[in-house]
Write a protein that holds these residues in place. Structure first.
Motif, PDB file in Angstrom:
ATOM      1  N   ASN A  64      50.487  76.719  43.426  1.00  9.55           N
ATOM      2  CA  ASN A  64      50.335  75.296  43.746  1.00  9.55           C
ATOM      3  C   ASN A  64      48.863  74.996  44.005  1.00  9.55           C
ATOM      4  OD1 ASN A  64      53.226  74.898  43.847  1.00  9.55           O
ATOM      5  ND2 ASN A  64      53.142  76.011  45.777  1.00  9.55           N
ATOM      6  N   ARG A  83      52.387  70.698  42.700  1.00  5.18           N
ATOM      7  CA  ARG A  83      53.324  71.820  42.649  1.00  5.18           C
ATOM      8  C   ARG A  83      53.333  72.443  41.254  1.00  5.18           C
ATOM      9  NH1 ARG A  83      59.723  71.571  43.228  1.00  5.18           N
ATOM     10  NH2 ARG A  83      60.035  73.796  43.535  1.00  5.18           N
ATOM     11  N   ASP A  84      53.340  73.774  41.197  1.00  2.00           N
ATOM     12  CA  ASP A  84      53.371  74.534  39.947  1.00  2.00           C
ATOM     13  C   ASP A  84      52.285  74.083  38.969  1.00  2.00           C
ATOM     14  OD1 ASP A  84      55.560  76.040  40.841  1.00  2.00           O
ATOM     15  OD2 ASP A  84      56.970  74.508  40.151  1.00  2.00           O
TER      16      ASP A  84
END
Length: 91
Positions: A64, A83-84
């Protein structure tokens, strides 16, 4: 004469207190929340903005991307998370 001397002493004490509290930030311990460890791996990428605008630090954490905006040595900041993020390798 005694009143002047007393007033001068009071002014000196007030000036000394003002100067000593102005530097208190440098001797004050960090008041961070408890933490389990440190991430001393790769340094954060800094984006320095012109005066009057907040600076930004960004770093990857477990895949992240974290963004933190801060303004000088002020006691506030804002945080955003991607995120990701594909540019971050999971670790």
């Amino acid at each position: 004469m005694k009143v002047r001397r007393l007033a001068a002493a009071a002014a000196a004490v007030a000036a000394l207190l003002a100067l000593s509290t102005g530097c208190a930030k440098f001797v004050e311990p960090y008041k961070d929340a408890p933490r389990s460890g440190h991430d001393n791996g790769a340094p954060a990428d800094l984006v320095r903005m012109p005066d009057g605008f907040s600076n930004v630090a960004t770093k990857c954490d477990h895949g992240n991307r974290l963004y933190t905006a801060y303004h000088g040595d002020k006691g506030y900041a804002s945080i955003a998370v991607v995120r990701d993020d594909p540019t971050c390798a999971k670790n």
